[in-house]
Design a protein around this motif. Structure first.
Motif, PDB file in Angstrom:
ATOM      1  N   ASP A 264      43.803  42.608  33.390  1.00  0.00           N
ATOM      2  CA  ASP A 264      42.446  42.922  33.805  1.00  0.00           C
ATOM      3  C   ASP A 264      42.270  42.825  35.313  1.00  0.00           C
ATOM      4  OD1 ASP A 264      41.753  41.269  30.900  1.00  0.00           O
ATOM      5  OD2 ASP A 264      41.080  43.318  31.208  1.00  0.00           O
TER       6      ASP A 264
ATOM      7  N   SER B  71      42.659  45.965  38.923  1.00  0.00           N
ATOM      8  CA  SER B  71      42.585  47.319  38.391  1.00  0.00           C
ATOM      9  C   SER B  71      41.389  48.021  39.013  1.00  0.00           C
ATOM     10  CB  SER B  71      42.452  47.290  36.866  1.00  0.00           C
ATOM     11  OG  SER B  71      41.146  46.916  36.498  1.00  0.00           O
ATOM     12  N   THR B  72      41.301  49.306  38.800  1.00  0.00           N
ATOM     13  CA  THR B  72      40.156  50.072  39.318  1.00  0.00           C
ATOM     14  C   THR B  72      39.029  50.138  38.299  1.00  0.00           C
ATOM     15  OG1 THR B  72      41.141  52.119  38.489  1.00  0.00           O
ATOM     16  CG2 THR B  72      41.644  51.498  40.779  1.00  0.00           C
ATOM     17  N   SER B  73      39.232  49.577  37.118  1.00  0.00           N
ATOM     18  CA  SER B  73      38.215  49.630  36.076  1.00  0.00           C
ATOM     19  C   SER B  73      36.993  48.801  36.457  1.00  0.00           C
ATOM     20  CB  SER B  73      38.790  49.105  34.757  1.00  0.00           C
ATOM     21  OG  SER B  73      37.762  48.944  33.792  1.00  0.00           O
ATOM     22  N   VAL B  74      35.816  49.321  36.133  1.00  0.00           N
ATOM     23  CA  VAL B  74      34.591  48.564  36.402  1.00  0.00           C
ATOM     24  C   VAL B  74      34.445  47.405  35.425  1.00  0.00           C
ATOM     25  CG1 VAL B  74      33.394  50.550  37.386  1.00  0.00           C
ATOM     26  CG2 VAL B  74      33.186  50.079  34.934  1.00  0.00           C
ATOM     27  N   LEU B  75      35.278  47.353  34.384  1.00  0.00           N
ATOM     28  CA  LEU B  75      35.236  46.267  33.406  1.00  0.00           C
ATOM     29  C   LEU B  75      36.402  45.303  33.573  1.00  0.00           C
ATOM     30  CD1 LEU B  75      34.064  48.197  30.220  1.00  0.00           C
ATOM     31  CD2 LEU B  75      32.702  46.869  31.832  1.00  0.00           C
ATOM     32  N   ARG B  76      37.063  45.319  34.745  1.00  0.00           N
ATOM     33  CA  ARG B  76      38.133  44.343  34.993  1.00  0.00           C
ATOM     34  C   ARG B  76      37.534  42.937  34.921  1.00  0.00           C
ATOM     35  NH1 ARG B  76      38.329  47.062  40.894  1.00  0.00           N
ATOM     36  NH2 ARG B  76      36.388  46.217  41.713  1.00  0.00           N
ATOM     37  N   ARG B  77      38.295  42.035  34.344  1.00  0.00           N
ATOM     38  CA  ARG B  77      37.785  40.689  34.094  1.00  0.00           C
ATOM     39  C   ARG B  77      38.440  39.669  35.009  1.00  0.00           C
ATOM     40  NH1 ARG B  77      39.048  39.103  28.624  1.00  0.00           N
ATOM     41  NH2 ARG B  77      40.427  40.890  28.358  1.00  0.00           N
TER      42      ARG B  77
ATOM     43  N   GLY C  37      33.581  41.430  31.852  1.00  0.00           N
ATOM     44  CA  GLY C  37      34.041  42.281  32.934  1.00  0.00           C
ATOM     45  C   GLY C  37      33.095  42.341  34.114  1.00  0.00           C
ATOM     46  N   GLU C  38      33.592  42.958  35.176  1.00  0.00           N
ATOM     47  CA  GLU C  38      32.941  42.863  36.480  1.00  0.00           C
ATOM     48  C   GLU C  38      31.581  43.550  36.560  1.00  0.00           C
ATOM     49  OE1 GLU C  38      35.236  42.844  40.319  1.00  0.00           O
ATOM     50  OE2 GLU C  38      34.384  44.868  40.403  1.00  0.00           O
TER      51      GLU C  38
ATOM     52  N   ARG D  71      32.076  47.282  43.832  1.00  0.00           N
ATOM     53  CA  ARG D  71      33.346  47.666  43.221  1.00  0.00           C
ATOM     54  C   ARG D  71      34.483  47.629  44.226  1.00  0.00           C
ATOM     55  NH1 ARG D  71      34.398  53.429  40.107  1.00  0.00           N
ATOM     56  NH2 ARG D  71      36.508  52.939  39.324  1.00  0.00           N
TER      57      ARG D  71
END
Length: 504
Positions: A9, A12-18, A113-114, A487
């Motif tokens: 997690d 990463s570029t994911s907005v749900l990275r934890r 997540g973030e 982000r």
């Protein structure tokens, strides 16, 4: 300083990275720069009492009894206390597992997540800023009334509901500097003021109990009456629009009063923002939170019993109900006790709100989601002074320029939004990270978290539709700000090509 742990997690570029749980626990064990540990179990109980018991303790029981619940308002307080306890048990487990600043924001970052953490963090900031500003305005009104009742002339710019107000400016400025530069002084001030406030409440209960008439307590109307619905749909509650007309009195009235009363208990969650500053936090924070809520519930029920016992519910005044009740029985001096108790009560509420606001801002800045300068600790006492001063300045501007006394439901919406994520977070945490140690476990899992979610949703649908609209607009703005700034600024964001990894 160690780098962020490498997990699927993180980075990463994911907005749900934890946020990795070991990173959070590293902060909590002071492997990295953290706040000084100054709180013990008793301090947290006082912290909770400081924010949950404000001026409303002298008003809410009388108003709900006169308009909705009658003497059954005592049962309404019990129901509201149980609903609050469900959420508090969920907070207790997450605070035990992740004893750091940030409360619901940090819990959400690890579990969901973030982007969700950013939204919850923004909801908390909106809630706490508006709450500090509106309570400071109320403090000004009570302070002016207290001075007037004592025969002291009130300045022209003091005790105003809207517009520039010297009293509001003064209380916010003084308490902001106390929070910014010496947390230990703030804690001592809190102890003194909570003690004085409890003495005033004890006087209300003891003196009022001498005038209680059992017949007033037994006169619960059996048949519910329909409440008039506001013709303007924007000022109706979502409950009314969805489930039909609400009722007053009888059992339906007792249940209808409970949502308004729960709002008096809101604040127990702020105890979790002190976790990083608490010794043996995994054990002490849950105890402080639950015990302060239990004590508050007992005190509210006692004051409610005195209120409806002194005066029949049909004769309760909506203007200062408790003060007028004491006048009716010849205890005129108690009006001054109530005024002073209200001023002290609101002072401690403002102080705790400013402390909690600073800790949320500090946690978000330390994670890179707000400017890093807000996450620095300064001075001999290692306090987040910059975050405190900016948060206090924002509260002053809001209080002086906006009609904050009309925005109380927006404060409540932000709180309930965080409640949802905490209750759901307990369920998700057990499934995703069952190995994460926690000294406190929510009992009757998963029943209690599910009931907490349902109770929170029940409270949310009892808010006005216009509040939902305002909150949705605020959160849409928060999402846009995250996409434009948070982000990329986050410590979990991948470093630009050619640069080293972020370090904490």
């Amino acid at each position: 300083m160690s780098s962020l742990s490498s997990t699927p997690d993180a980075r990463s570029t994911s907005v749900l990275r934890r946020m990795p749980s070991d990173e959070v626990l590293g902060l909590g064990s002071r492997a990295k720069q953290g706040l000084s540990q100054i709180y013990g179990r008793g301090d947290l109980i006082v912290f909770g009492l400081g924010v949950m018991i404000g001026a409303g303790i002298f008003n809410i029981a009388g108003r709900q009894a006169a308009t909705i619940a009658g003497p059954g308002v005592i049962l309404s307080f019990m129901i509201a206390g149980i609903a609050s306890l469900l959420v508090a048990l969920c907070y207790a487990e997450l605070a035990s597992a992740m004893p750091v600043s940030g409360s619901a924001y940090t819990f959400t970052y690890v579990v969901f997540g973030e982007m969700w953490a950013w939204i919850v963090g923004c909801a908390l900031i909106v809630e706490l800023e508006l709450a500090a500003a509106s309570v400071a305005r109320a403090w000004s009104l009570y302070a002016a009334q207290t001075l007037a009742d004592l025969g002291v002339q009130v300045p022209a710019l003091g005790g105003k509901a809207v517009g520039p107000d010297l009293f509001t400016l003064a209380i916010l400025t003084v308490l902001t500097f106390v929070v910014a530069f010496n947390a230990r002084v703030g804690l001592r001030v809190l102890w003194v003021m909570v003690g004085a406030k409890l003495a005033a409440i004890a006087a209300v209960i003891v003196v009022g109990a001498r005038h209680v008439d059992a017949a007033n307590l037994a006169s619960i109307p059996a048949d519910p009456l329909p409440l008039a619905r506001d013709a303007d749909v924007l000022h109706s509650t979502l409950f009314g629009l969805t489930f039909g007309q609400a009722h007053a009195f009888g059992w339906l009235g007792i249940l209808a009063a409970a949502p308004a009363i729960v709002f008096a208990y809101v604040g127990f969650d702020l105890v979790a923002t002190t976790a990083e500053e608490t010794r043996d936090a995994p054990r002490v924070v849950p105890q402080g939170m639950i015990r302060s809520l239990a004590i508050t519930t007992v005190i509210y029920i006692a004051v409610a019993a005195v209120m409806v016992g002194m005066v029949r519910y049909t004769k309760i005044s909506l203007e200062t109900p408790l003060g007028n009740a004491f006048r009716a029985v010849g205890e005129h001096f108690m009006v001054h006790v109530i005024n002073i108790g209200a001023v002290l009560g609101l002072t401690t509420v403002i102080l705790v709100l400013l402390v909690s606001q600073t800790r949320v801002v500090f946690a978000m800045a330390r994670d890179g989601l707000l400017p890093r300068s807000l996450g620095r600790l300064t001075g001999r006492h290692q306090t987040p002074a910059t975050a405190s001063l900016i948060s206090g300045a924002a509260a002053i501007l809001l209080a002086e320029l906006a009609p904050v006394l009309t925005m109380e439901q927006l404060v409540v919406m932000g709180t309930l939004f965080a409640f949802l994520f905490v209750a759901a977070g307990v369920i998700a945490l057990r499934r995703r990270m069952p190995e994460l140690p926690a000294s406190f476990r929510t009992p009757l899992f998963p029943l209690v978290p599910v009931l907490a979610i349902l109770a929170t949703l029940w409270l949310m649908v009892n808010l006005q539709v216009i509040t939902w609209i305002y909150f949705a607009v605020c959160m849409a703005g928060a999402v846009l700000l995250y996409l434009l700034y948070g982000r990329r600024a986050s410590l979990l964001a991948p470093p630009p090509p050619g640069r080293g990894r972020h370090r904490r």
